[in-house]
Design an enzyme around this catalytic site. Sequence first.
Site, PDB file in Angstrom:
ATOM      1  N   LYS A  13       0.834  -1.217   0.000  1.00 50.64           N
ATOM      2  CA  LYS A  13       0.000   0.000   0.000  1.00 50.64           C
ATOM      3  C   LYS A  13       0.862   1.258   0.000  1.00 50.64           C
ATOM      4  O   LYS A  13       0.636   2.167  -0.781  1.00 50.64           O
ATOM      5  CB  LYS A  13      -0.886   0.061   1.260  1.00 50.64           C
ATOM      6  CG  LYS A  13      -1.848  -1.074   1.439  1.00 50.64           C
ATOM      7  CD  LYS A  13      -2.754  -0.849   2.648  1.00 50.64           C
ATOM      8  CE  LYS A  13      -2.039  -0.847   3.989  1.00 50.64           C
ATOM      9  NZ  LYS A  13      -1.516  -2.154   4.414  1.00 50.64           N
ATOM     10  N   ARG A  88      -9.813   0.572   8.136  1.00 51.07           N
ATOM     11  CA  ARG A  88      -9.536  -0.844   8.377  1.00 51.07           C
ATOM     12  C   ARG A  88     -10.707  -1.516   9.075  1.00 51.07           C
ATOM     13  O   ARG A  88     -10.648  -2.714   9.342  1.00 51.07           O
ATOM     14  CB  ARG A  88      -8.287  -0.979   9.232  1.00 51.07           C
ATOM     15  CG  ARG A  88      -6.974  -1.075   8.436  1.00 51.07           C
ATOM     16  CD  ARG A  88      -5.841  -1.030   9.430  1.00 51.07           C
ATOM     17  NE  ARG A  88      -4.627  -1.660   9.035  1.00 51.07           N
ATOM     18  CZ  ARG A  88      -3.521  -1.003   8.692  1.00 51.07           C
ATOM     19  NH1 ARG A  88      -3.525   0.297   8.597  1.00 51.07           N
ATOM     20  NH2 ARG A  88      -2.417  -1.666   8.433  1.00 51.07           N
ATOM     21  N   ARG A 127      11.680  -6.575   5.397  1.00 50.11           N
ATOM     22  CA  ARG A 127      11.476  -5.159   5.067  1.00 50.11           C
ATOM     23  C   ARG A 127      12.314  -4.236   5.951  1.00 50.11           C
ATOM     24  O   ARG A 127      12.452  -4.452   7.140  1.00 50.11           O
ATOM     25  CB  ARG A 127       9.986  -4.837   5.250  1.00 50.11           C
ATOM     26  CG  ARG A 127       9.617  -3.426   4.914  1.00 50.11           C
ATOM     27  CD  ARG A 127       8.153  -3.291   4.670  1.00 50.11           C
ATOM     28  NE  ARG A 127       7.375  -3.261   5.907  1.00 50.11           N
ATOM     29  CZ  ARG A 127       6.107  -2.890   5.956  1.00 50.11           C
ATOM     30  NH1 ARG A 127       5.468  -2.576   4.848  1.00 50.11           N
ATOM     31  NH2 ARG A 127       5.458  -2.889   7.102  1.00 50.11           N
ATOM     32  N   ARG A 160      10.963  -1.980  11.276  1.00 50.70           N
ATOM     33  CA  ARG A 160       9.858  -1.586  12.142  1.00 50.70           C
ATOM     34  C   ARG A 160       9.690  -2.608  13.251  1.00 50.70           C
ATOM     35  O   ARG A 160       9.809  -3.806  13.004  1.00 50.70           O
ATOM     36  CB  ARG A 160       8.567  -1.506  11.311  1.00 50.70           C
ATOM     37  CG  ARG A 160       8.374  -0.170  10.651  1.00 50.70           C
ATOM     38  CD  ARG A 160       7.231  -0.164   9.679  1.00 50.70           C
ATOM     39  NE  ARG A 160       5.993  -0.771  10.190  1.00 50.70           N
ATOM     40  CZ  ARG A 160       4.831  -0.724   9.552  1.00 50.70           C
ATOM     41  NH1 ARG A 160       4.734  -0.113   8.396  1.00 50.70           N
ATOM     42  NH2 ARG A 160       3.761  -1.304  10.060  1.00 50.70           N
ATOM     43  N   ARG A 171       0.134  -9.968  13.873  1.00 44.61           N
ATOM     44  CA  ARG A 171      -0.475  -8.918  13.069  1.00 44.61           C
ATOM     45  C   ARG A 171      -1.356  -9.512  11.969  1.00 44.61           C
ATOM     46  O   ARG A 171      -2.458  -9.050  11.722  1.00 44.61           O
ATOM     47  CB  ARG A 171       0.674  -8.139  12.444  1.00 44.61           C
ATOM     48  CG  ARG A 171       0.397  -6.698  12.238  1.00 44.61           C
ATOM     49  CD  ARG A 171       1.717  -5.972  12.256  1.00 44.61           C
ATOM     50  NE  ARG A 171       1.872  -5.116  11.119  1.00 44.61           N
ATOM     51  CZ  ARG A 171       2.961  -5.075  10.360  1.00 44.61           C
ATOM     52  NH1 ARG A 171       3.961  -5.885  10.588  1.00 44.61           N
ATOM     53  NH2 ARG A 171       3.029  -4.233   9.359  1.00 44.61           N
TER      54      ARG A 171
HETATM   55  P1  AMP Z   1       0.621   0.249   8.677  1.00 41.38           P
HETATM   56  O1  AMP Z   1       1.793   1.159   8.634  1.00 41.38           O
HETATM   57  O2  AMP Z   1      -0.500   0.679   7.791  1.00 41.38           O
HETATM   58  O3  AMP Z   1       0.989  -1.213   8.501  1.00 41.38           O
HETATM   59  O4  AMP Z   1       0.032   0.346  10.182  1.00 41.38           O
HETATM   60  C1  AMP Z   1       0.822  -0.002  11.288  1.00 41.38           C
HETATM   61  C2  AMP Z   1      -0.051  -0.168  12.517  1.00 41.38           C
HETATM   62  O5  AMP Z   1      -0.724   1.061  12.817  1.00 41.38           O
HETATM   63  C3  AMP Z   1      -1.167  -1.193  12.374  1.00 41.38           C
HETATM   64  O6  AMP Z   1      -0.696  -2.510  12.622  1.00 41.38           O
HETATM   65  C4  AMP Z   1      -2.144  -0.705  13.441  1.00 41.38           C
HETATM   66  O7  AMP Z   1      -1.708  -1.054  14.731  1.00 41.38           O
HETATM   67  C5  AMP Z   1      -2.031   0.807  13.325  1.00 41.38           C
HETATM   68  N1  AMP Z   1      -2.994   1.355  12.334  1.00 41.38           N
HETATM   69  C6  AMP Z   1      -2.713   1.955  11.156  1.00 41.38           C
HETATM   70  N2  AMP Z   1      -3.828   2.322  10.516  1.00 41.38           N
HETATM   71  C7  AMP Z   1      -4.856   1.942  11.297  1.00 41.38           C
HETATM   72  C8  AMP Z   1      -6.274   2.019  11.191  1.00 41.38           C
HETATM   73  N3  AMP Z   1      -6.870   2.554  10.110  1.00 41.38           N
HETATM   74  N4  AMP Z   1      -7.029   1.512  12.203  1.00 41.38           N
HETATM   75  C9  AMP Z   1      -6.460   0.980  13.306  1.00 41.38           C
HETATM   76  N5  AMP Z   1      -5.128   0.847  13.468  1.00 41.38           N
HETATM   77  C10 AMP Z   1      -4.325   1.328  12.483  1.00 41.38           C
END
Ligand code: AMP
Length: 213
Positions: A13, A88, A127, A160, A171
């Site tokens: 994404k 999400r 990553r 990360r 996750r």
């Molecule tokens: P990402 O960088 O998109 O993989 O997001 C990393 C983490 O941020 C996720 O595993 C969630 O813990 C939190 N997170 C990001 N976006 C959302 C969302 N829309 N709703 C809830 N948690 C989120």
Amino acid sequence: MRIVMIGPPGAGKGTQAKLLQERVGVPQVSTGDMLRDAQRRGTTLGKQTEEFMLKGSLVPDAIVIGVVEERLAEGDCADGFILDGFPRTVEQARALDEQLRRRGESLDAVLSITVPEKELVRRLSGRMMCRSCGAPHHRDFDRPATPGRCNRCGGELYQREDDREDRIALRMAQQIGDMAPVIAYYRATGVLHEIPGVGPRDEVFGRLAAALA
Ligand code: AMP
């Protein structure tokens, strides 16, 4: 253009949203990036969300919805945005629709990137992200030319916390199932495009661009 990009962790994404941002000329709005930034700066939002992210679970809807509402109200989002990693949950999708409805706007496209789970694990476990520009690299198939340094800006690369091997499974288990109702929600709106996210980055981008044409 108002675009939503959804997909499981590791679907690409962020990478694709950055490419799309250059093509379409509207900002990428990544909830993950905004939350990580708040944690780095030690803000209240950062402290409220750290635990959830480390556990690999979703941050509560009320918090994320508030963050996105504020961000989309900023001037640079007036002509559009590419939401990356939001919504999400169906609750988040409804809140976004409601905010847009109040402004007399609606989504132009929802791009759902699909990748088999085995491939997702392979991508996430190798990553490395750039601390300065956020560009992702991979230790096997998108290697940094200089070890530990970003190919784009020379910034420092790091893994990360939630990409650590023991955290990835958590996750995946918690987040993949959560996406199904969101995809069903958008299928009913007629703006959903399901895009296979396997293959070279530019090929995947070509599929996304074709869906928007
Ligand atoms: P990402 O960088 O998109 O993989 O997001 C990393 C983490 O941020 C996720 O595993 C969630 O813990 C939190 N997170 C990001 N976006 C959302 C969302 N829309 N709703 C809830 N948690 C989120």
